[in-house]
Motif scaffolding. Structure first.
Motif, mmCIF file in Angstrom:
data_model
loop_
_atom_site.group_PDB
_atom_site.id
_atom_site.type_symbol
_atom_site.label_atom_id
_atom_site.label_comp_id
_atom_site.label_asym_id
_atom_site.label_seq_id
_atom_site.Cartn_x
_atom_site.Cartn_y
_atom_site.Cartn_z
ATOM 1 N N GLU A 117 0.828 -1.186 0.000
ATOM 2 C CA GLU A 117 0.000 0.000 0.000
ATOM 3 C C GLU A 117 0.875 1.253 0.000
ATOM 4 O O GLU A 117 1.110 1.871 1.038
ATOM 5 C CB GLU A 117 -0.921 0.007 1.222
ATOM 6 N N PRO A 118 1.378 1.646 -1.159
ATOM 7 C CA PRO A 118 2.214 2.842 -1.224
ATOM 8 C C PRO A 118 1.420 4.093 -0.888
ATOM 9 O O PRO A 118 0.189 4.114 -1.025
ATOM 10 C CB PRO A 118 2.686 2.867 -2.685
ATOM 11 N N MET A 119 2.089 5.132 -0.452
ATOM 12 C CA MET A 119 1.427 6.380 -0.104
ATOM 13 C C MET A 119 1.303 7.246 -1.349
ATOM 14 O O MET A 119 2.247 7.387 -2.120
ATOM 15 C CB MET A 119 2.213 7.132 0.977
ATOM 16 N N GLY A 120 0.126 7.817 -1.558
ATOM 17 C CA GLY A 120 -0.108 8.646 -2.724
ATOM 18 C C GLY A 120 -0.352 10.094 -2.357
ATOM 19 O O GLY A 120 -0.828 10.408 -1.262
ATOM 20 N N PHE A 121 -0.028 10.989 -3.276
ATOM 21 C CA PHE A 121 -0.241 12.415 -3.066
ATOM 22 C C PHE A 121 -0.225 13.108 -4.427
ATOM 23 O O PHE A 121 0.091 12.486 -5.453
ATOM 24 C CB PHE A 121 0.827 13.017 -2.145
ATOM 25 N N PHE A 122 -0.569 14.380 -4.448
ATOM 26 C CA PHE A 122 -0.628 15.129 -5.702
ATOM 27 C C PHE A 122 0.636 15.953 -5.912
ATOM 28 O O PHE A 122 1.164 16.561 -4.979
ATOM 29 C CB PHE A 122 -1.834 16.068 -5.715
ATOM 30 N N GLU A 123 1.107 15.959 -7.157
ATOM 31 C CA GLU A 123 2.134 16.885 -7.605
ATOM 32 C C GLU A 123 1.508 17.844 -8.611
ATOM 33 O O GLU A 123 0.450 17.556 -9.163
ATOM 34 C CB GLU A 123 3.286 16.149 -8.295
ATOM 35 N N GLU A 124 2.171 18.961 -8.824
ATOM 36 C CA GLU A 124 1.714 19.878 -9.863
ATOM 37 C C GLU A 124 2.437 19.536 -11.159
ATOM 38 O O GLU A 124 3.669 19.500 -11.208
ATOM 39 C CB GLU A 124 1.993 21.330 -9.483
ATOM 40 N N LYS A 125 1.683 19.283 -12.200
ATOM 41 C CA LYS A 125 2.267 18.875 -13.473
ATOM 42 C C LYS A 125 3.272 19.903 -13.986
ATOM 43 O O LYS A 125 3.037 21.101 -13.928
ATOM 44 C CB LYS A 125 1.160 18.686 -14.523
ATOM 45 N N ARG A 126 4.383 19.406 -14.468
ATOM 46 C CA ARG A 126 5.436 20.207 -15.104
ATOM 47 C C ARG A 126 6.063 21.231 -14.157
ATOM 48 O O ARG A 126 6.810 22.093 -14.598
ATOM 49 C CB ARG A 126 4.898 20.913 -16.366
ATOM 50 N N VAL A 127 5.726 21.143 -12.870
ATOM 51 C CA VAL A 127 6.301 22.079 -11.897
ATOM 52 C C VAL A 127 7.056 21.319 -10.809
ATOM 53 O O VAL A 127 8.246 21.558 -10.594
ATOM 54 C CB VAL A 127 5.221 22.977 -11.263
ATOM 55 N N SER A 128 6.383 20.413 -10.128
ATOM 56 C CA SER A 128 6.998 19.701 -9.005
ATOM 57 C C SER A 128 8.256 18.950 -9.443
ATOM 58 O O SER A 128 9.311 19.041 -8.805
ATOM 59 C CB SER A 128 5.991 18.729 -8.382
ATOM 60 N N GLN A 129 8.152 18.191 -10.539
ATOM 61 C CA GLN A 129 9.294 17.410 -11.006
ATOM 62 C C GLN A 129 10.426 18.302 -11.470
ATOM 63 O O GLN A 129 11.609 17.997 -11.271
ATOM 64 C CB GLN A 129 8.864 16.483 -12.148
ATOM 65 N N ALA A 130 10.077 19.441 -12.078
ATOM 66 C CA ALA A 130 11.106 20.375 -12.546
ATOM 67 C C ALA A 130 11.891 20.962 -11.373
ATOM 68 O O ALA A 130 13.120 21.081 -11.427
ATOM 69 C CB ALA A 130 10.462 21.490 -13.359
ATOM 70 N N ILE A 131 11.178 21.309 -10.297
ATOM 71 C CA ILE A 131 11.848 21.871 -9.114
ATOM 72 C C ILE A 131 12.722 20.819 -8.452
ATOM 73 O O ILE A 131 13.874 21.089 -8.077
ATOM 74 C CB ILE A 131 10.799 22.421 -8.122
ATOM 75 N N GLU A 132 12.183 19.593 -8.309
ATOM 76 C CA GLU A 132 12.967 18.523 -7.692
ATOM 77 C C GLU A 132 14.228 18.239 -8.503
ATOM 78 O O GLU A 132 15.323 18.078 -7.933
ATOM 79 C CB GLU A 132 12.120 17.255 -7.581
ATOM 80 N N SER A 133 14.105 18.197 -9.819
ATOM 81 C CA SER A 133 15.266 17.927 -10.672
ATOM 82 C C SER A 133 16.302 19.023 -10.547
ATOM 83 O O SER A 133 17.514 18.760 -10.517
ATOM 84 C CB SER A 133 14.822 17.788 -12.131
ATOM 85 N N ALA A 134 15.850 20.276 -10.470
ATOM 86 C CA ALA A 134 16.787 21.396 -10.338
ATOM 87 C C ALA A 134 17.589 21.287 -9.044
ATOM 88 O O ALA A 134 18.807 21.501 -9.034
ATOM 89 C CB ALA A 134 16.021 22.716 -10.388
ATOM 90 N N TYR A 135 16.904 20.957 -7.940
ATOM 91 C CA TYR A 135 17.609 20.810 -6.664
ATOM 92 C C TYR A 135 18.590 19.642 -6.717
ATOM 93 O O TYR A 135 19.725 19.750 -6.252
ATOM 94 C CB TYR A 135 16.610 20.625 -5.525
ATOM 95 N N SER A 136 18.146 18.508 -7.285
ATOM 96 C CA SER A 136 19.026 17.343 -7.367
ATOM 97 C C SER A 136 20.266 17.665 -8.203
ATOM 98 O O SER A 136 21.396 17.378 -7.797
ATOM 99 C CB SER A 136 18.278 16.155 -7.977
ATOM 100 N N HIS A 137 20.061 18.262 -9.356
ATOM 101 C CA HIS A 137 21.184 18.567 -10.237
ATOM 102 C C HIS A 137 22.126 19.588 -9.616
ATOM 103 O O HIS A 137 23.349 19.521 -9.807
ATOM 104 C CB HIS A 137 20.666 19.067 -11.586
ATOM 105 N N HIS A 138 21.556 20.532 -8.870
ATOM 106 C CA HIS A 138 22.404 21.524 -8.198
ATOM 107 C C HIS A 138 23.286 20.859 -7.140
ATOM 108 O O HIS A 138 24.482 21.147 -7.048
ATOM 109 C CB HIS A 138 21.528 22.596 -7.555
ATOM 110 N N ILE A 139 22.689 19.965 -6.362
ATOM 111 C CA ILE A 139 23.452 19.260 -5.325
ATOM 112 C C ILE A 139 24.515 18.372 -5.968
ATOM 113 O O ILE A 139 25.681 18.376 -5.568
ATOM 114 C CB ILE A 139 22.506 18.429 -4.444
#
Length: 216
Positions: A117-139
């Motif tokens: 039973e994985p936990m589910g939640f909402f992301e904002e399309k084309r925004v949440s993933q972009a922000i997460e990727s930017a932080y990951s790539h910066h680190i």
């Protein structure tokens, strides 16, 4: 076809304007002291609290956000907020979702855990993933990573769904060879390791459990 075209286009343009804006803001942040970093963290927490204390049902009901909370240390408020669990999210995910994002801009995602039973939640399309990727790539950039770096990925990806399926798949958009993390044993592992050597990545992205199996 679009994925293969992406091989000749710099990823910053494919990830979109939110990615570029976030990455730029992170690049210009230069903390000369722990005090400056502390101020930045508190600023970001206040911005987050200002949103969720008004736009979510759950947090708008929390006593920590009564009138005058803005004058308090936001890190103290963070430590006082109730802990969430899987059951709370499954019961009513909407209570934790900001109300100013239209339904058509939401994307329902689940955690990649191994439970039934994985936990589910909402992301904002084309925004949440972009922000997460930017932080990951910066680190990651602090150890030489760039968006065009070649990576091997071992991150609980389901690649081989049926017997005889390939144990890896190339993702040109990410410049990554994604391996099946569920086959790190026996003859399959030998094939994976041979392919890994052939691919010769600049970096390996892996969950600790997968990295441990691979290293062993």
């Amino acid at each position: 076809m679009a994925k293969h075209i992406s091989r000749i286009v710099h990823p910053s343009y494919i990830y979109g304007s939110t990615y570029r804006k976030t990455l730029k803001s992170l690049a210009i942040e230069n903390y000369q002291s722990s005090e400056e970093l502390e101020r930045f963290e508190c600023q970001k927490l206040r911005e987050l609290f200002s949103k969720i204390s008004v736009l979510t049902d759950f947090y708008s009901e929390q006593p920590q956000f009564r009138a005058g909370w803005e004058r308090r240390n936001p890190k103290e408020i963070l430590m006082e907020l109730p802990l969430l669990n899987r059951e709370m999210m499954q019961e009513n995910c909407e209570r934790f979702t900001v109300g100013n994002i239209p339904v058509q801009r939401r994307k329902y995602v689940t955690t990649g855990g191994s439970t039934a039973e994985p936990m589910g939640f909402f992301e904002e399309k084309r925004v949440s993933q972009a922000i997460e990727s930017a932080y990951s790539h910066h680190i990651w950039s602090q150890v030489g990573y760039t968006p065009t770096s070649r990576s091997a990925v071992f991150r609980a990806g389901v690649v081989a769904k049926n017997p005889g399926d390939p144990l890896w798949i190339y993702e040109p958009f990410q410049r990554a060879l994604v391996f099946s993390s569920y086959h790190l044993q026996g003859e399959a592992l030998k094939r994976i390791f041979s392919k890994l050597q052939e691919f010769n990545p600049h970096f390996i992205q892996a969950f600790p459990s997968s990295a441990n199996l691979l290293a062993a």
